[in-house]
Design a protein around this motif. Structure first.
Motif, short mmCIF file in Angstrom:
data_model
loop_
_atom_site.label_atom_id
_atom_site.label_comp_id
_atom_site.label_asym_id
_atom_site.label_seq_id
_atom_site.Cartn_x
_atom_site.Cartn_y
_atom_site.Cartn_z
N PHE A 1 -8.74 36.84 24.32
CA PHE A 1 -8.92 35.74 23.67
C PHE A 1 -10.52 36.18 23.24
O PHE A 1 -10.96 36.14 21.86
N VAL A 2 -11.31 36.56 24.00
CA VAL A 2 -12.75 37.08 23.84
C VAL A 2 -12.49 38.26 22.98
O VAL A 2 -13.48 38.30 21.89
N ARG A 3 -11.71 39.26 23.20
CA ARG A 3 -11.56 40.42 22.12
C ARG A 3 -11.17 40.14 20.92
O ARG A 3 -11.54 40.83 19.70
N LEU A 4 -10.13 39.03 20.68
CA LEU A 4 -9.88 38.62 19.44
C LEU A 4 -11.00 38.27 18.58
O LEU A 4 -11.12 38.51 17.25
N GLN A 5 -11.73 37.60 19.11
CA GLN A 5 -13.15 37.20 18.41
C GLN A 5 -14.05 38.33 17.97
O GLN A 5 -14.72 38.42 17.21
N GLU A 6 -14.23 39.19 19.35
CA GLU A 6 -15.06 40.42 18.91
C GLU A 6 -14.69 41.36 17.94
O GLU A 6 -15.40 41.98 17.33
N THR A 7 -13.43 41.52 17.85
CA THR A 7 -12.74 42.55 17.11
C THR A 7 -12.19 42.07 15.60
O THR A 7 -12.10 42.96 14.80
N PHE A 8 -12.30 40.80 15.28
CA PHE A 8 -11.76 40.57 13.95
C PHE A 8 -12.56 41.02 12.83
O PHE A 8 -11.98 41.37 12.03
N LEU B 1 0.83 29.97 18.95
CA LEU B 1 -0.11 28.82 19.26
C LEU B 1 0.22 27.51 19.99
O LEU B 1 -0.67 27.06 20.76
N GLU B 2 1.44 27.29 20.04
CA GLU B 2 1.71 25.98 20.74
C GLU B 2 1.65 26.16 22.20
O GLU B 2 1.36 25.23 23.13
N GLN B 3 1.72 27.53 22.90
CA GLN B 3 1.66 27.91 24.06
C GLN B 3 0.14 28.07 24.53
O GLN B 3 0.07 28.28 25.72
N VAL B 4 -0.84 28.13 23.64
CA VAL B 4 -2.22 28.20 23.79
C VAL B 4 -2.98 26.72 24.53
O VAL B 4 -2.69 25.97 23.62
N PRO B 5 -3.67 26.74 25.48
CA PRO B 5 -4.27 25.47 25.59
C PRO B 5 -5.27 24.81 24.67
O PRO B 5 -5.46 25.73 23.56
N PRO B 6 -5.07 23.62 24.66
CA PRO B 6 -5.75 23.00 23.38
C PRO B 6 -7.18 23.33 22.87
O PRO B 6 -7.35 23.56 21.57
N GLY B 7 -8.03 23.48 23.83
CA GLY B 7 -9.30 24.28 23.29
C GLY B 7 -9.51 25.46 22.50
O GLY B 7 -9.68 25.53 21.28
N PRO B 8 -8.72 26.40 23.01
CA PRO B 8 -8.85 27.86 22.47
C PRO B 8 -7.89 27.80 21.41
O PRO B 8 -8.00 28.65 20.41
N ARG B 9 -6.77 26.92 21.41
CA ARG B 9 -5.83 26.94 20.52
C ARG B 9 -6.52 26.75 18.89
O ARG B 9 -6.01 27.26 18.08
N ALA C 1 -1.92 41.98 20.33
CA ALA C 1 -0.66 42.23 21.44
C ALA C 1 -1.13 41.92 22.69
O ALA C 1 -0.14 41.40 23.37
N ASP C 2 -2.26 42.08 23.41
CA ASP C 2 -2.63 41.57 24.67
C ASP C 2 -2.60 40.03 24.75
O ASP C 2 -2.17 39.39 25.62
N PHE C 3 -3.14 39.57 23.89
CA PHE C 3 -2.97 38.12 23.83
C PHE C 3 -1.73 37.37 23.85
O PHE C 3 -1.48 36.38 24.41
N GLU C 4 -1.00 37.81 23.00
CA GLU C 4 0.38 37.53 22.71
C GLU C 4 1.23 37.53 23.77
O GLU C 4 1.90 36.90 24.74
N ALA C 5 1.18 38.90 24.60
CA ALA C 5 1.88 39.15 25.90
C ALA C 5 1.30 38.32 26.98
O ALA C 5 2.08 37.58 27.72
N ALA C 6 0.00 38.01 27.26
CA ALA C 6 -0.55 37.33 28.03
C ALA C 6 -0.15 35.77 28.00
O ALA C 6 0.02 35.18 29.00
N VAL C 7 -0.03 35.31 26.73
CA VAL C 7 0.16 33.79 26.59
C VAL C 7 1.49 33.70 26.93
O VAL C 7 1.88 32.53 27.69
N VAL C 8 2.33 34.30 26.62
CA VAL C 8 4.02 34.30 26.84
C VAL C 8 4.05 34.21 28.43
O VAL C 8 4.74 33.54 29.05
N ALA C 9 3.36 35.22 29.01
CA ALA C 9 3.54 35.34 30.48
C ALA C 9 2.75 34.28 31.27
O ALA C 9 2.81 34.27 32.50
#
Length: 341
Positions: free
Chosen positions: A31-38, A57-65, A13-21
């Motif tokens: 992004f770090v939390r996504l990997q830590e909590t999966f 995905l389309e709005q995420v920068p190429p590296g972390p995407r 939820a946090d990642f989605e909102a932050a990417v949109v914003a």
């Protein structure tokens, strides 16, 4: 569903909102939390999180995407809807392939040489300066996109929906492989998988023919075992029949079971079709793939199973051909060539 503030659901939820914003600092933390909590994610969060991550995905920068795409693939492997997740992942794959082609062009134009191994967290400054940031990211993340895309292509609904783009993805991938010398076999074979595909198999020794239909078969090892199960196991032709366990692991049962070859797979022109190849290698004659089954020229053993463990495969016998039909198909067939010829 409304996620809480903790765990994988909260990170999504946090990642989605932050990417949109377009909040880079907040999205970086999420992004770090996504990997830590999966690893401890609940099933409901995975089912909901996969499509939500794919949607941004389309709005995420190429590296972390690419890393996010791998997480989407992992969500699909644990039950998330592949049909909803696949469009974003395959669009990202296409962009990465296009950038990897651009990398190859820029690399050749600036002196060439062996491609750098994409085995670090990010390309070095010297690489970026030579080819550009986007092209470097395309090449550097391609194995991650391969992992994510294969997770999608394990599902027949995705393969059918992506029928119109799979050829272009394969064309781009072939360009990258030729230029780089690298192999992306899993992605190439996944893009080649056929579904509900008719096949005429001619058994040379008995002079009989059969109409079959196959789906979800990753390579010719798997096809070989399932053909032997349908035709020899079904009592239609003589030869070595695989055991029920050998056939089961080629359909959907997990694991591998040692088997031995029942045929030489031969193209209509007499050339050998190797087990290491894919069913898409079987030539099309009069609109149908045509395969000749010859006696095995030597004893060959391998572990029966599926090239893609997450993909269900099968070969179904529809009917034996009438003698007149069989004769017409055999008219397209040449004698088998020496395997070295």
């Amino acid at each position: 569903m409304i996620f809480g503030k903790t765990g994988f659901g909260g990170a999504v939820a946090d990642f989605e909102a932050a990417v949109v914003a377009q909040d880079a600092k907040r999205s970086g933390k999420a992004f770090v939390r996504l990997q830590e909590t999966f690893g401890q994610a609940k099933e409901a969060d995975l089912l909901d999180g996969g499509p939500r991550l794919a949607g941004v995905l389309e709005q995420v920068p190429p590296g972390p995407r690419a890393v996010v795409a791998v997480l989407v693939g992992a969500c699909v492997e644990r039950g998330a809807d592949a049909g909803r997740c696949a469009p974003g992942v395959l669009a990202g794959l296409r962009e990465a392939l296009e950038q990897a082609v651009a990398f190859a062009d820029a690399w050749a134009a600036t002196g060439g040489g062996a491609f750098p191994a994409a085995d670090g967290d990010a390309p070095g400054d010297d690489i970026v300066e030579r080819v550009g940031a986007d092209a470097a990211a395309g090449w550097w993340t391609l194995h991650q996109w391969e992992t994510a895309a294969v997770a999608m292509l394990n599902h027949p609904v995705v393969r059918v929906d992506a029928a119109g783009v799979r050829g272009e993805l394969l064309r781009l991938l072939t360009s990258v492989e030729r230029a780089s010398g690298a192999e992306f076999k899993c992605l190439a074979y996944a893009l080649l998988v056929l579904d509900d595909e008719p096949l005429v198999a001619l058994h040379r020794a008995s002079g009989t023919g059969y109409l079959l239909r196959f789906s979800g078969v990753g390579d010719n090892f798997q096809l070989h075992t399932l053909l032997a199960d349908a035709l020899i196991g079904g009592g239609h032709v003589e030869g070595h029949a695989p055991s029920s366990q050998e056939a089961a692991v080629c359909r959907e049962t997990p694991g591998q079971v040692d088997t031995v070859g029942s045929f030489d797979l031969t193209a209509p022109d007499g050339a050998r079709l190797w087990n290491e190849g894919a069913p898409a290698d079987i030539p099309v004659v009069d609109g149908v793939r045509l395969l000749v089954l010859d006696k095995p020229s030597y004893r060959r053993q391998w572990p029966a199973g599926r090239f893609f463990p997450g993909m269900r495969g099968d070969v179904l016998l529809e009917r034996a051909l009438e003698p007149e039909e069989t004769e017409r198909w055999f008219a397209h067939v040449s004698p088998a060539k020496d395997a070295t010829g």
